[in-house]
Motif scaffolding. Structure first.
Motif, mmCIF file in Angstrom:
data_model
loop_
_atom_site.group_PDB
_atom_site.id
_atom_site.type_symbol
_atom_site.label_atom_id
_atom_site.label_comp_id
_atom_site.label_asym_id
_atom_site.label_seq_id
_atom_site.Cartn_x
_atom_site.Cartn_y
_atom_site.Cartn_z
ATOM 1 N N ALA A 1 0.724 -1.284 0.214
ATOM 2 C CA ALA A 1 -0.463 0.068 0.132
ATOM 3 C C ALA A 1 1.233 1.337 -0.046
ATOM 4 O O ALA A 1 0.645 2.425 -0.678
ATOM 5 C CB ALA A 1 -1.131 -0.009 1.697
ATOM 6 N N ASP A 2 1.793 1.369 0.856
ATOM 7 C CA ASP A 2 3.064 2.998 0.716
ATOM 8 C C ASP A 2 3.615 2.956 -0.612
ATOM 9 O O ASP A 2 3.698 3.864 -0.689
ATOM 10 C CB ASP A 2 3.700 1.972 2.113
ATOM 11 C CG ASP A 2 5.173 3.770 1.970
ATOM 12 O OD1 ASP A 2 3.694 4.475 2.383
ATOM 13 O OD2 ASP A 2 6.132 3.068 2.139
ATOM 14 N N ARG B 1 1.630 4.068 -3.025
ATOM 15 C CA ARG B 1 0.659 5.628 -2.336
ATOM 16 C C ARG B 1 1.716 6.541 -2.903
ATOM 17 O O ARG B 1 1.774 8.026 -3.195
ATOM 18 C CB ARG B 1 0.337 6.063 -0.758
ATOM 19 C CG ARG B 1 -0.948 5.387 -0.418
ATOM 20 C CD ARG B 1 -1.118 5.296 0.910
ATOM 21 N NE ARG B 1 0.468 4.768 2.182
ATOM 22 C CZ ARG B 1 -0.431 3.803 2.521
ATOM 23 N NH1 ARG B 1 -1.805 3.711 2.744
ATOM 24 N NH2 ARG B 1 0.438 3.106 3.629
ATOM 25 N N ARG C 1 -3.238 -2.927 -3.810
ATOM 26 C CA ARG C 1 -2.378 -1.850 -4.880
ATOM 27 C C ARG C 1 -3.260 -0.841 -5.745
ATOM 28 O O ARG C 1 -3.599 0.226 -5.417
ATOM 29 C CB ARG C 1 -1.993 -2.517 -6.080
ATOM 30 C CG ARG C 1 -0.318 -3.427 -5.756
ATOM 31 C CD ARG C 1 0.047 -3.821 -7.187
ATOM 32 N NE ARG C 1 0.791 -5.251 -6.634
ATOM 33 C CZ ARG C 1 2.280 -6.039 -6.415
ATOM 34 N NH1 ARG C 1 2.480 -5.351 -7.668
ATOM 35 N NH2 ARG C 1 2.341 -6.455 -5.903
ATOM 36 N N ALA D 1 -5.416 1.325 -2.949
ATOM 37 C CA ALA D 1 -4.398 2.172 -2.520
ATOM 38 C C ALA D 1 -4.321 3.537 -3.168
ATOM 39 O O ALA D 1 -3.984 4.583 -2.907
ATOM 40 C CB ALA D 1 -2.838 1.959 -1.679
#
Length: 334
Positions: free
Chosen positions: A163-164, A167, A196, A199
């Motif tokens: 997720a990060d 982002r 993915r 996010a």
């Protein structure tokens, strides 16, 4: 010349044979000091001592073998995961059997007459826990990699911070001035690709004036090219940024852009994900997210070994690295 024995190691290290057995069998924690364990290992290395793993396995009722299940062997990510897992396993006298599921993400068949008799545990990467149920049954510990940590029946999970990573891709493109996005999404029902998509959508929702289209594609260059051509020629304003779930999809997107007479990144920014060797083989080189594949394998194997040793495994999320390259630039029509 006779082979060195545990008694020789004990004499060299100045400890008891029991201490040698504890250290070489990875049972020393809480029973001997770290300094003593290091002294035993150093003595074993100097003498060229190798424990009798076959005899020890019989005593413990173990095969000293783990199974790593992956969706396919054609993706470099899984080869790197295997390399990390095998490195840690070798340090502990374990072997790792790499097994590509015949059904890809679907249910994996037991490759042995009885996995529970042939294995000590199972590690599965980028799959659902249910997919390996036929292999592990209810007996073998299961460690999941790049998979849903909330899956029932798993003993531990190790994930890169997917997720990060997505982002960071969104923030990079937004900072360049992009507002019209398209997501070239892997057409695979998998936790890692769901994360993915969520996010990316969440990051863009937070910025007024953004739009996001989605084009699903199989994880091949040709399928990605066809999907990218469809979304780039659809009615309405053309996206200025194509966010791809994988570097393979991004390579297909770049091919589509060239076929349509678009330049990357002048007319269209393209991003990948994973940082495969392909990312620097294409021109321009891909802006992407580097996943710590080897570390994922290392941590997964360490978690399985901890479970087999009766210890609490270290789990959690591993950081990813955003890698800006030449495939992204400010849009021509912000």
């Amino acid at each position: 010349m006779r082979s060195p024995t545990s008694r020789d190691v004990a004499r060299e290290a100045g400890v008891s044979q029991a201490a040698v057995s504890l250290v070489m069998g990875e049972k020393w924690r809480g029973r001997v000091s770290v300094r003593t364990a290091e002294r035993v290992r150093e003595a074993a290395r100097e003498l060229g001592y190798r424990p009798n793993l076959a005899a020890r396995s019989l005593r413990l009722g173990r095969t000293r073998t783990a199974l790593l299940v992956v969706p396919a062997l054609t993706n470099e990510f899984f080869a790197r995961v295997y390399a990390g897992a095998a490195s840690v396993a070798a340090d502990h006298g374990f072997g790792v059997v790499l097994y590509p599921s015949p059904e890809g993400m679907g249910p994996a068949r037991d490759p042995f007459d009885s996995a529970q008799a042939a294995l000590d545990g199972v590690i599965a990467s980028s799959m659902a826990a249910e997919a390996v149920a036929a292999i592990r049954g209810t007996e073998l510990p299961l460690v999941m990699l790049d998979s849903d940590p909330a899956s029932p029946g798993i003993a531990a999970a190790v994930n890169p911070d997917i997720a990060d990573g997505m982002r960071q891709v969104a923030e990079h493109l937004l900072a360049l001035g992009h507002r019209r996005f398209a997501h070239l999404a892997a057409d695979i029902d998998s936790w890692t690709f769901t994360v993915r998509a969520e996010a990316l959508a969440g990051a863009l929702r937070a910025v007024p004036g953004t739009s996001l289209g989605t084009a699903p594609a199989d994880l091949t260059v040709d399928a990605a090219r066809a999907a990218a051509e469809r979304i780039l020629t659809a009615p309405g304003p053309r996206p200025t940024a194509l966010v791809c779930d994988d570097d393979i999809l991004a390579a297909g997107a770049c091919k589509a852009a060239r076929r349509l007479g678009l330049r990357v990144p002048e007319d269209l920014s393209v991003t990948g994900f994973t940082d495969l060797s392909l990312a620097t083989a294409v021109e321009p080189e891909l802006t992407t997210v580097s996943l710590p594949a080897e570390q994922v394998g290392e941590h997964g194997m360490s978690a399985l070994l901890a479970l087999l040793d009766g210890r609490t495994p270290k789990t959690g999320t591993l950081p990813v690295t955003f890698v800006p390259r030449a495939s992204t630039a400010p849009p021509r029509d912000p």
